[in-house]
Design a protein around this motif. Structure first.
Motif, PDB file in Angstrom:
ATOM      1  N   SER A  30      -9.190   3.457   0.392  1.00 26.08           N
ATOM      2  CA  SER A  30      -8.512   4.439   1.232  1.00 26.08           C
ATOM      3  C   SER A  30      -8.926   4.220   2.676  1.00 26.08           C
ATOM      4  O   SER A  30     -10.059   3.843   2.962  1.00 26.08           O
ATOM      5  CB  SER A  30      -8.844   5.867   0.792  1.00 26.08           C
ATOM      6  OG  SER A  30     -10.227   6.135   0.939  1.00 26.08           O
ATOM      7  N   GLY A  49       0.830  -1.197   0.000  1.00 29.74           N
ATOM      8  CA  GLY A  49       0.000   0.000   0.000  1.00 29.74           C
ATOM      9  C   GLY A  49       0.863   1.244   0.000  1.00 29.74           C
ATOM     10  O   GLY A  49       2.094   1.179  -0.050  1.00 29.74           O
ATOM     11  N   SER A  50       0.204   2.402   0.083  1.00 27.74           N
ATOM     12  CA  SER A  50       0.909   3.687   0.107  1.00 27.74           C
ATOM     13  C   SER A  50       0.361   4.507   1.268  1.00 27.74           C
ATOM     14  O   SER A  50      -0.815   4.888   1.262  1.00 27.74           O
ATOM     15  CB  SER A  50       0.713   4.453  -1.201  1.00 27.74           C
ATOM     16  OG  SER A  50       1.203   3.717  -2.302  1.00 27.74           O
ATOM     17  N   TYR A  51       1.219   4.766   2.249  1.00 27.88           N
ATOM     18  CA  TYR A  51       0.813   5.621   3.363  1.00 27.88           C
ATOM     19  C   TYR A  51       1.282   7.044   3.086  1.00 27.88           C
ATOM     20  O   TYR A  51       2.457   7.277   2.788  1.00 27.88           O
ATOM     21  CB  TYR A  51       1.401   5.137   4.692  1.00 27.88           C
ATOM     22  CG  TYR A  51       1.122   6.102   5.829  1.00 27.88           C
ATOM     23  CD1 TYR A  51      -0.163   6.238   6.339  1.00 27.88           C
ATOM     24  CD2 TYR A  51       2.148   6.887   6.367  1.00 27.88           C
ATOM     25  CE1 TYR A  51      -0.428   7.135   7.363  1.00 27.88           C
ATOM     26  CE2 TYR A  51       1.888   7.782   7.390  1.00 27.88           C
ATOM     27  CZ  TYR A  51       0.597   7.907   7.882  1.00 27.88           C
ATOM     28  OH  TYR A  51       0.329   8.804   8.893  1.00 27.88           O
ATOM     29  N   LYS A  52       0.360   8.020   3.156  1.00 26.23           N
ATOM     30  CA  LYS A  52       0.670   9.419   2.908  1.00 26.23           C
ATOM     31  C   LYS A  52       0.615  10.180   4.232  1.00 26.23           C
ATOM     32  O   LYS A  52      -0.467  10.446   4.763  1.00 26.23           O
ATOM     33  CB  LYS A  52      -0.319  10.036   1.905  1.00 26.23           C
ATOM     34  CG  LYS A  52      -0.423   9.282   0.580  1.00 26.23           C
ATOM     35  CD  LYS A  52       0.879   9.314  -0.188  1.00 26.23           C
ATOM     36  CE  LYS A  52       0.747   8.635  -1.535  1.00 26.23           C
ATOM     37  NZ  LYS A  52       2.029   8.579  -2.277  1.00 26.23           N
ATOM     38  N   TYR A  74      -3.455   9.308   5.299  1.00 27.17           N
ATOM     39  CA  TYR A  74      -4.282   8.339   4.587  1.00 27.17           C
ATOM     40  C   TYR A  74      -3.416   7.163   4.140  1.00 27.17           C
ATOM     41  O   TYR A  74      -2.232   7.332   3.839  1.00 27.17           O
ATOM     42  CB  TYR A  74      -4.915   8.969   3.341  1.00 27.17           C
ATOM     43  CG  TYR A  74      -6.286   9.575   3.561  1.00 27.17           C
ATOM     44  CD1 TYR A  74      -7.423   8.991   3.035  1.00 27.17           C
ATOM     45  CD2 TYR A  74      -6.435  10.738   4.310  1.00 27.17           C
ATOM     46  CE1 TYR A  74      -8.682   9.543   3.221  1.00 27.17           C
ATOM     47  CE2 TYR A  74      -7.689  11.308   4.509  1.00 27.17           C
ATOM     48  CZ  TYR A  74      -8.805  10.704   3.955  1.00 27.17           C
ATOM     49  OH  TYR A  74     -10.057  11.255   4.150  1.00 27.17           O
ATOM     50  N   TYR A  75      -4.050   5.999   4.070  1.00 27.26           N
ATOM     51  CA  TYR A  75      -3.402   4.793   3.549  1.00 27.26           C
ATOM     52  C   TYR A  75      -4.208   4.322   2.350  1.00 27.26           C
ATOM     53  O   TYR A  75      -5.434   4.231   2.410  1.00 27.26           O
ATOM     54  CB  TYR A  75      -3.378   3.716   4.631  1.00 27.26           C
ATOM     55  CG  TYR A  75      -2.758   2.392   4.223  1.00 27.26           C
ATOM     56  CD1 TYR A  75      -1.448   2.308   3.773  1.00 27.26           C
ATOM     57  CD2 TYR A  75      -3.502   1.207   4.324  1.00 27.26           C
ATOM     58  CE1 TYR A  75      -0.879   1.089   3.429  1.00 27.26           C
ATOM     59  CE2 TYR A  75      -2.937  -0.021   3.987  1.00 27.26           C
ATOM     60  CZ  TYR A  75      -1.632  -0.073   3.540  1.00 27.26           C
ATOM     61  OH  TYR A  75      -1.066  -1.290   3.201  1.00 27.26           O
ATOM     62  N   TYR A  76      -3.501   4.051   1.244  1.00 28.77           N
ATOM     63  CA  TYR A  76      -4.175   3.679   0.006  1.00 28.77           C
ATOM     64  C   TYR A  76      -3.726   2.300  -0.459  1.00 28.77           C
ATOM     65  O   TYR A  76      -2.541   1.964  -0.387  1.00 28.77           O
ATOM     66  CB  TYR A  76      -3.875   4.695  -1.099  1.00 28.77           C
ATOM     67  CG  TYR A  76      -4.313   6.103  -0.783  1.00 28.77           C
ATOM     68  CD1 TYR A  76      -5.612   6.517  -1.050  1.00 28.77           C
ATOM     69  CD2 TYR A  76      -3.429   7.018  -0.217  1.00 28.77           C
ATOM     70  CE1 TYR A  76      -6.022   7.821  -0.768  1.00 28.77           C
ATOM     71  CE2 TYR A  76      -3.827   8.318   0.064  1.00 28.77           C
ATOM     72  CZ  TYR A  76      -5.123   8.714  -0.203  1.00 28.77           C
ATOM     73  OH  TYR A  76      -5.519   9.989   0.081  1.00 28.77           O
ATOM     74  N   TYR A 129      -3.968   0.114  -3.979  1.00 28.73           N
ATOM     75  CA  TYR A 129      -4.276   0.289  -5.400  1.00 28.73           C
ATOM     76  C   TYR A 129      -3.252  -0.491  -6.206  1.00 28.73           C
ATOM     77  O   TYR A 129      -2.071  -0.535  -5.828  1.00 28.73           O
ATOM     78  CB  TYR A 129      -4.213   1.767  -5.761  1.00 28.73           C
ATOM     79  CG  TYR A 129      -4.247   2.062  -7.245  1.00 28.73           C
ATOM     80  CD1 TYR A 129      -5.459   2.119  -7.925  1.00 28.73           C
ATOM     81  CD2 TYR A 129      -3.068   2.264  -7.968  1.00 28.73           C
ATOM     82  CE1 TYR A 129      -5.487   2.388  -9.294  1.00 28.73           C
ATOM     83  CE2 TYR A 129      -3.098   2.526  -9.331  1.00 28.73           C
ATOM     84  CZ  TYR A 129      -4.302   2.579  -9.986  1.00 28.73           C
ATOM     85  OH  TYR A 129      -4.338   2.835 -11.330  1.00 28.73           O
ATOM     86  N   GLN A 172      -9.497   1.378  -5.916  1.00 29.48           N
ATOM     87  CA  GLN A 172      -8.766   1.912  -4.768  1.00 29.48           C
ATOM     88  C   GLN A 172      -9.540   1.798  -3.462  1.00 29.48           C
ATOM     89  O   GLN A 172     -10.738   2.047  -3.403  1.00 29.48           O
ATOM     90  CB  GLN A 172      -8.418   3.381  -5.004  1.00 29.48           C
ATOM     91  CG  GLN A 172      -7.705   4.049  -3.829  1.00 29.48           C
ATOM     92  CD  GLN A 172      -7.333   5.479  -4.126  1.00 29.48           C
ATOM     93  OE1 GLN A 172      -6.293   5.740  -4.720  1.00 29.48           O
ATOM     94  NE2 GLN A 172      -8.183   6.423  -3.740  1.00 29.48           N
ATOM     95  N   SER A 227      -8.581   5.913   6.700  1.00 26.07           N
ATOM     96  CA  SER A 227      -8.243   7.122   7.456  1.00 26.07           C
ATOM     97  C   SER A 227      -9.113   7.209   8.697  1.00 26.07           C
ATOM     98  O   SER A 227      -9.979   6.357   8.928  1.00 26.07           O
ATOM     99  CB  SER A 227      -8.467   8.362   6.594  1.00 26.07           C
ATOM    100  OG  SER A 227      -9.867   8.500   6.313  1.00 26.07           O
ATOM    101  N   THR A 281     -18.521   3.152   1.684  1.00 22.96           N
ATOM    102  CA  THR A 281     -17.830   3.608   2.884  1.00 22.96           C
ATOM    103  C   THR A 281     -18.231   2.766   4.079  1.00 22.96           C
ATOM    104  O   THR A 281     -19.423   2.642   4.399  1.00 22.96           O
ATOM    105  CB  THR A 281     -18.153   5.084   3.182  1.00 22.96           C
ATOM    106  OG1 THR A 281     -17.747   5.895   2.080  1.00 22.96           O
ATOM    107  CG2 THR A 281     -17.432   5.547   4.435  1.00 22.96           C
TER     108      THR A 281
END
Length: 423
Positions: free
Chosen positions: A373, A302-305, A310-312, A314, A371, A375, A351
Motif C-alpha cells: 500500500s 494496481g488499484s487506486y482508491k 491509497y494505492y494498492y 496485489y 499487498q 499513501s 514500512t
C-alpha cells in the motif's frame, strides 16, 4: 454492503424509538407536510422532527419521514405484512413508475407493493413480502441493456427533496429484493429462487445486486462464492468464486467457475460490468455464458482508491517492494538519503517512510497478505497536494504495468477460505 445494512438498521431502530418516545411523553415535535399528485393518487409526505432517546448519546434531534397514498380522499390500505418486524405504521418510500402503461406506484418498507387503479378502485399488489431483510430495487437493463445501480430501501431521515416523488425509470425489467423481476411495461412479476438456495453450493449474490443481463433478457448474472461452512477442507474446490447465471422464467440456474488470478479478481467489491465483459462472453446464440479464452492474459495493474487516497498492489511478491520503492524515489527526484525509516513489525508489516522534512510518503508491504500500500505518511495531515501526488504516482506506475513492465513480481491469488483454514 454490511455497513449499509448496519446504517439502515440504526435508522429503523432510531425511528421506532422516536415513535415510541413521542407517544410516551406526548411531546409536540415540529411537522412539515407536503402533498404530491401522481395520476389519480395523492401522496402525502410528513416529516416530523423532535427529540428522541439514543442509547449511546441520550436525547438527540431526529427527523422521521412517513408516506401515505390517497385515492379520492381516502387512504389506500396496505396488508399487515407492511409493518411486520418494522414496528412503523407507515410507508418508508413511494416510487413512481413513469414507464408503466398506466399510473403506477411502487411503495412499502421491507415489503414492497404495486399500487394502480383497476375497475375504478386502487389495487395493492404484493411484489415482495418479508420479515427481516431490507428491500432493494435495481434495473436490469437501464444502462445500455445492462444493470443499473443497486439501491436498498431505507426509511428517510431528512427533508431534502420531500416535495418531489422519487421515480424509477430508464429500464423495463426491475429486480426487486433480488428475487422478483417486475416487467414494468406489462406488470408481470416473475419470482425466482424463493428459498434463496445456492447453485451447486455457490451462494449469491456476493456482493449484492445483479452483475449482468443476458442478451435474450431472460437470465441474470450474479457473482457467487463457495459455501465453505458445509464442506470439509479436503473437499474445498480450486475455484472459490463463480458466476451464477439464473433464468428467472424457468427458475433454474447454473454456475460458471472462474479463477481469481486468471480473471484478475482482486476484490469482489471491485467486480463490475467492465470486468465481466473482459473475462466472460455469451455464445453465438447469446444464451449461454462462458469464460473467454486468452492466449495472453491482461497485465496486472494496481488499484487506486480515491476515497482514502491509497494505492494498492496485489497480489505481489516480496521482490516488488524494491522495484516500487525505486520508482517512487525516481519520480520524486529523491535518492537513498530520502529513505527516512525502514521498520518491520508483526502486525503492520514492513514500512518504508520516504521523503523530506515537508513531504513524507509511506510504502507498506504485508507479505502474508501479498499487498503493498502507498499513501501519504500516516502522521501527515491530509491535503489536496498529497491527494494529487499519490494519485499521480499511482497512475504513472499503472502506466508502466500496462506496458508489460514488472509483471514477474506479481503472484497468484490464493483462496481466502483455504488460507484461513490452514492457519
Amino acid at each position: 454492503m454490511k455497513m449499509l445494512i448496519w446504517v439502515g438498521a440504526i435508522v429503523v431502530i432510531g425511528a421506532i424509538l422516536f415513535y415510541v418516545f413521542r407517544k410516551a411523553i406526548g411531546a409536540a415535535p415540529t411537522s412539515i407536510q407536503k402533498e404530491i399528485t401522481y395520476g389519480p393518487f395523492v401522496i402525502r409526505v410528513e416529516a416530523i422532527s423532535g427529540k428522541t432517546y439514543n442509547i449511546n448519546y441520550g436525547m438527540v434531534s431526529q427527523t422521521n419521514v412517513s408516506y401515505s397514498i390517497w385515492f379520492e380522499g381516502k387512504p389506500v390500505e396496505f396488508p399487515a405484512a407492511l409493518q411486520t418486524n418494522t414496528g412503523l405504521p407507515y410507508l418508508w418510500m413511494v416510487y413512481a413508475l413513469p414507464d408503466a402503461p398506466k399510473p403506477t406506484l411502487l411503495a412499502g418498507s421491507q415489503s414492497l407493493y404495486l399500487i394502480y387503479i383497476k375497475d375504478g378502485q386502487p389495487v395493492v399488489e404484493p411484489v415482495i413480502e418479508q420479515r427481516s431483510d431490507f428491500a432493494s430495487v435495481q434495473f436490469l437493463d437501464s444502462e445500455g441493456g445492462q444493470p443499473g445501480t443497486f439501491m436498498e430501501v431505507f426509511s428517510r431521515s431528512d427533508t431534502i427533496g420531500m416535495d418531489q416523488l422519487d421515480t424509477l425509470q430508464g429500464g423495463r425489467y426491475l429486480l426487486v429484493s433480488e428475487h422478483t423481476v417486475l416487467d414494468i411495461q406489462t406488470g408481470k412479476q416473475m419470482l425466482f429462487n424463493k428459498d434463496n438456495n445456492a447453485v451447486d453450493n455457490y451462494s449469491y449474490p456476493q456482493p449484492h445486486g445483479a452483475l449482468a443481463f443476458s442478451p435474450d433478457r431472460k437470465k441474470i448474472v450474479f457473482n457467487a462464492a463457495f459455501q465453505s461452512w458445509n464442506t470439509e477442507q479436503a473437499n474445498l474446490p480450486d475455484s472459490e468464486h463463480a458466476l451464477v447465471v439464473y433464468d428467472f422464467e424457468s427458475d433454474k440456474g447454473y454456475k460458471v467457475l472462474y479463477d481469481d488470478t486468471d480473471t484478475r479478481m482482486k476484490n469482489i467489491e471491485d467486480i463490475n460490468l467492465d470486468w465481466f465483459n473482459t473475462y466472460f462472453e455469451w455464445n453465438a446464440n447469446q444464451d449461454t455464458l462462458s469464460l473467454k479464452k486468452w492466449d495472453k492474459l491482461p497485465y496486472w495493474t494496481g488499484s487506486y482508491k480515491a476515497a482514502d487516497n491509497y494505492y494498492y498492489l496485489y497480489p505481489v511478491k516480496a521482490d516488488m517492494l524494491p522495484v516500487f520503492k525505486d520508482f517512487v524515489l525516481q519520480q520524486m527526484k529523491w535518492d537513498a538519503t530520502n529513505i527516512l525509516s525502514d521498520t518491520t513489525t508483526e502486525y503492520t508489516g514492513r514500512t518504508l517512510e520516504l521523503g523530506t522534512a515537508t513531504t513524507k510518503l509511506d510504502i507498506v508491504f504485508k507479505e502474508d497478505e501479498q499487498q503493498i500500500s502507498f499513501s501519504r505518511n500516516l502522521y501527515e495531515n491530509d491535503s489536496p497536494e498529497y491527494k494529487t501526488m499519490v494519485e499521480k504516482l499511482a497512475r504513472a506506475f499503472d502506466n508502466e504495468l500496462l506496458s508489460g513492465k514488472h509483471q514477474e513480481h506479481f503472484g497468484r491469488i490464493y483462496s481466502e477460505t483455504k488460507r484461513i483454514l490452514e492457519l
